[in-house]
Design a protein around this motif. Structure first.
Motif, short mmCIF file in Angstrom:
data_model
loop_
_atom_site.label_atom_id
_atom_site.label_comp_id
_atom_site.label_asym_id
_atom_site.label_seq_id
_atom_site.Cartn_x
_atom_site.Cartn_y
_atom_site.Cartn_z
N MET A 31 -2.04 -5.95 1.93
CA MET A 31 -1.17 -5.75 0.78
C MET A 31 -1.49 -4.42 0.10
SD MET A 31 -0.84 -7.93 -2.74
CE MET A 31 -2.49 -7.54 -3.22
N PHE A 34 -0.18 -1.54 1.90
CA PHE A 34 1.28 -1.59 2.09
C PHE A 34 1.64 -1.74 3.57
CE2 PHE A 34 0.62 0.89 -1.83
CZ PHE A 34 1.28 0.07 -2.72
N PHE A 37 4.32 -7.48 4.24
CA PHE A 37 5.05 -8.08 3.12
C PHE A 37 4.47 -9.44 2.72
CE2 PHE A 37 8.57 -10.66 1.47
CZ PHE A 37 8.93 -9.89 0.38
N TYR A 40 3.13 -9.92 -0.84
CA TYR A 40 4.19 -9.63 -1.80
C TYR A 40 5.20 -10.78 -1.84
CZ TYR A 40 2.26 -4.97 -1.97
OH TYR A 40 1.40 -3.92 -2.13
N GLY A 44 5.79 -12.73 -5.16
CA GLY A 44 7.17 -12.74 -5.63
C GLY A 44 7.70 -14.16 -5.81
#
Length: 137
Positions: A31, A34, A37, A40, A44
């Motif tokens: 994470m 980057f 996903f 995230y 989220g």
């Protein structure tokens, strides 16, 4: 009996964290690089569910387990305090590879070196409690 229900909810939360790999250092590293996903998506989903739950509580006049009204008070919007707190939290998360929830999960899964991180988090919380009244509001 109420404490037992808290234990069940906490155990369920720990299992979800572990099975979703949210407590995995590798996933956290991905994470922050980057590269994926995965985290995230988990974060989220938690944010969306949190928003929906808070709105449901506010609109339905929900009751707590004790039968009392649940009140969600407005917080002061202090950018500097939130920015400093967020930076410290993020640095600790990046250095330790775990935020507070997964720390307990990792200890429960047998990763005992995380006890050092957990001790540091508890010490930091204690120091904050001592200094809170001296910090600018």
């Amino acid at each position: 009996m109420r404490n037992f229900s808290y234990l069940l909810v906490g155990t369920f939360f720990g299992i979800v964290l572990y099975k979703s790999e949210a407590a995995s250092w590798f996933r956290i590293y991905e994470m922050f690089q980057f590269d994926a996903f995965h985290m995230y998506g988990i974060i989220g989903s938690a944010v969306v569910l949190g928003i929906l739950f808070v709105q449901w509580v506010k609109r339905s006049k929900a009751k707590s387990f004790k039968g009392n009204d649940i009140t969600i008070s407005e917080k002061k919007k202090t950018f500097v305090a939130n920015a400093i707190g967020g930076i410290l939290f993020g640095l600790g998360w990046a250095l330790a590879g775990a935020c507070p929830g997964p720390m307990y999960t990792l200890v429960g899964a047998g990763f005992l070196p995380v006890l050092i991180v957990l001790l540091g988090a508890l010490l930091g919380t204690f120091v904050y409690g001592l200094l809170k009244s001296k910090l600018p509001h």
